[in-house]
Design a protein around this motif. Structure first.
Motif, short mmCIF file in Angstrom:
data_model
loop_
_atom_site.label_atom_id
_atom_site.label_comp_id
_atom_site.label_asym_id
_atom_site.label_seq_id
_atom_site.Cartn_x
_atom_site.Cartn_y
_atom_site.Cartn_z
N ALA A 1 -2.89 -5.91 6.91
CA ALA A 1 -1.77 -4.99 6.93
C ALA A 1 -1.13 -5.38 8.04
O ALA A 1 -1.81 -4.99 9.06
N ALA B 1 -4.69 -4.66 -4.71
CA ALA B 1 -3.54 -4.45 -3.83
C ALA B 1 -2.95 -3.07 -3.86
O ALA B 1 -2.43 -2.33 -2.88
N ALA B 2 -2.85 -2.33 -5.13
CA ALA B 2 -2.19 -0.83 -5.14
C ALA B 2 -2.83 0.00 -4.26
O ALA B 2 -2.23 0.75 -3.49
N ARG C 1 -2.22 -0.61 -0.64
CA ARG C 1 -0.77 -0.32 -0.20
C ARG C 1 -1.13 1.29 -0.19
O ARG C 1 -0.37 1.68 0.93
N ILE D 1 -3.01 2.08 3.30
CA ILE D 1 -2.06 1.77 4.59
C ILE D 1 -0.99 2.61 4.57
O ILE D 1 -0.68 3.25 5.75
N GLU D 2 -0.21 3.14 3.47
CA GLU D 2 1.08 3.91 3.69
C GLU D 2 0.43 5.52 4.13
O GLU D 2 1.19 5.88 5.15
N GLN E 1 3.89 -4.35 5.95
CA GLN E 1 3.56 -5.42 5.12
C GLN E 1 2.24 -5.57 4.77
O GLN E 1 1.50 -5.78 5.84
N LEU E 2 2.07 -6.06 3.61
CA LEU E 2 0.60 -6.58 3.14
C LEU E 2 0.63 -8.02 3.11
O LEU E 2 1.51 -8.61 2.63
#
Lengths: 83, 83
Positions: free
Chosen positions: A3, A52-53, A56, A59-60, A78-79
């Motif tokens: 990321a 991926a979910a 995400r 990371i957020e 960005q991933l």
């Protein structure tokens, strides 16, 4: 998975560091620079166990709660799939 | 025109700041983080008088000569057309 997190000062916040660079560039005769702002950049390597979910979401959460000071900064990320 | 410049430590250079963040995240129970490295991020606003080729040349020159310490850092950049 990787990321890329970008943390920048909000547009309304003064950026003296960026201004110092801008002034230095002007004195060094670089052309056509109108403004420069400095931010932070993080490259986070994530475990491949995460889908991926959830990558995400994680990371957020990290960007919002740890890497960013929400009073004066904002972030984007960005991933990137890597092998 | 806008340019985004990313300056990172070379892979072979230790990044104690990134390691500190990594350790903090581990203590805070964030999952799935394998590595984190911190770099710098610059947003440069360029005069619209510059065409794409000279903007690219100018940004590359600034990134290489001013924003990056070539002994320990490397850079990449992206140009972005804006209105």
């Amino acid at each position: 998975m990787k990321a890329h997190v970008y943390v920048t000062l909000k547009q309304t916040v003064l950026d003296p560091q960026g201004q110092a660079i801008h002034n230095a560039l002007k004195k060094m005769q670089y052309q056509g620079i109108e403004d420069i702002r400095q931010g932070k950049y993080f490259v986070v390597k994530l475990s491949n166990d995460l889908d991926a979910a959830s990558a995400r979401a994680e990371i957020e959460r990290i960007a919002r709660d740890v890497l960013t000071n929400p009073v004066i900064e904002e972030f984007s990320f960005q991933l990137e799939d890597s092998e």
